[in-house]
Write an enzyme that holds these catalytic residues in place. Structure first.
Site, short mmCIF file in Angstrom:
data_model
loop_
_atom_site.label_atom_id
_atom_site.label_comp_id
_atom_site.label_asym_id
_atom_site.label_seq_id
_atom_site.Cartn_x
_atom_site.Cartn_y
_atom_site.Cartn_z
N ASN A 1 0.83 -1.21 0.00
CA ASN A 1 0.00 0.00 0.00
C ASN A 1 0.87 1.26 0.00
O ASN A 1 0.55 2.22 -0.69
CB ASN A 1 -0.95 0.00 1.21
N ASN B 1 -7.11 4.69 8.26
CA ASN B 1 -6.55 3.33 8.22
C ASN B 1 -7.25 2.52 7.13
O ASN B 1 -8.42 2.76 6.84
CB ASN B 1 -6.77 2.65 9.58
N LYS C 1 4.55 3.95 25.31
CA LYS C 1 3.93 4.32 24.04
C LYS C 1 3.88 5.85 23.90
O LYS C 1 4.15 6.40 22.84
CB LYS C 1 2.50 3.73 23.97
N MET D 1 0.69 -2.25 12.23
CA MET D 1 0.04 -3.22 13.10
C MET D 1 0.24 -2.86 14.57
O MET D 1 0.73 -3.66 15.37
CB MET D 1 0.54 -4.63 12.79
N ARG D 2 -0.13 -1.65 14.90
CA ARG D 2 0.05 -1.17 16.26
C ARG D 2 -1.12 -0.25 16.59
O ARG D 2 -1.56 0.52 15.73
CB ARG D 2 1.37 -0.40 16.32
N HIS E 1 -8.34 -1.39 6.18
CA HIS E 1 -8.54 -2.66 6.89
C HIS E 1 -9.15 -3.68 5.92
O HIS E 1 -10.07 -3.36 5.17
CB HIS E 1 -9.48 -2.43 8.08
C1 GAR Z 1 -3.07 -4.65 4.20
O1 GAR Z 1 -3.74 -5.68 3.55
C2 GAR Z 1 -3.95 -3.96 5.22
O2 GAR Z 1 -5.31 -4.02 4.88
C3 GAR Z 1 -3.68 -4.77 6.46
O3 GAR Z 1 -2.31 -5.05 6.40
C4 GAR Z 1 -1.93 -5.23 5.05
C5 GAR Z 1 -0.62 -4.52 4.79
O4 GAR Z 1 -0.13 -4.86 3.54
N1 GAR Z 1 -4.02 -4.04 7.64
C6 GAR Z 1 -4.58 -4.58 8.71
O5 GAR Z 1 -4.83 -5.78 8.81
C7 GAR Z 1 -4.93 -3.60 9.83
N2 GAR Z 1 -5.71 -4.20 10.82
P1 GAR Z 1 1.03 -4.03 2.85
O6 GAR Z 1 2.17 -3.96 3.87
O7 GAR Z 1 1.41 -4.83 1.67
O8 GAR Z 1 0.51 -2.67 2.50
#
Ligand code: GAR
Length: 188
Positions: free
Chosen positions: A14, A107, A65, A90-91, A109
């Site tokens: 992303n 965000n 934090k 992821m935090r 998701h």
């Molecule tokens: C993405 O698919 C995003 O939706 C997910 O992590 C992935 C990161 O992928 N996010 C979550 O699960 C948040 N709770 P990337 O590092 O290839 O962008």
């Protein structure tokens, strides 16, 4: 020109989609900084390839934090960040960052929220036997994956392979994230 900060913890597909859209002019904003909480994550190399400044930190090396978030807030202020885009960060965002930037943090998701919150959304949805999956972009608040929804896109999938759901979903994520950031910045 608006300034973005992208926060990521992993692969960074992303992040790359946003950085590419910015470089090509498809996105009317520049990525001023990439923030990563995992030294060694692949996204750090991606940021370097784009020549984007990184702030990489190890939460364990801070007393709290609040301590590392205070440093992040200072960085975001210095860079005059208009919008913070969490992209696989992821935090849980804490009080210090929220107090300074709530209303300017979004965000992405990998589920149709409010279903399947948390870190294993796709795996949980597959285990549940879901037939319509999707992606959500939402405002970040103190409620995990609970902020107001900005955009969603659904897709049908009848199989039971989480990896395939991730693959299909990520293509959608990359488009939807760029589109949504543009819309939000245009509205400012
Ligand atoms: C993405 O698919 C995003 O939706 C997910 O992590 C992935 C990161 O992928 N996010 C979550 O699960 C948040 N709770 P990337 O590092 O290839 O962008």
């Amino acid at each position: 020109m608006h300034n973005l900060a992208v926060f990521a913890s992993g692969t960074g597909t992303n992040f790359v989609a946003i950085a590419q859209a910015s470089a090509s002019g498809k996105l009317d904003a520049r990525v001023a900084v990439m923030v990563c909480d995992k030294p060694g994550a692949a996204v750090i190399e991606r940021a370097k390839e784009f020549g984007i400044e990184t702030f990489v930190f190890s939460p364990k090396s801070y007393a709290s934090k609040a301590a590392y978030e205070a440093e992040i807030v200072k960085l975001l202020d210095d860079k005059k960040i208009d919008l913070v885009c969490l992209a696989g960060y992821m935090r849980i965002v804490g009080e210090t960052l929220l107090q300074a930037y709530e209303g300017r943090i979004i965000n992405i998701h990998p589920s149709l929220l409010p279903s399947f919150k948390g870190a294993h959304a796709v795996e949980d949805a597959v285990a549940y036997g879901v037939k319509v999956y999707g992606i959500t972009i939402h405002w970040v608040n103190a409620d995990l994956d609970g902020g107001k929804i900005i955009a969603q896109r659904a897709f049908p999938y009848e199989g039971s392979d989480p990896a395939e759901v991730h693959r299909i979903g990520q293509k959608i994520e990359h488009e939807l994230y760029v589109e949504t950031i543009n819309k939000l910045l245009c509205a400012r």
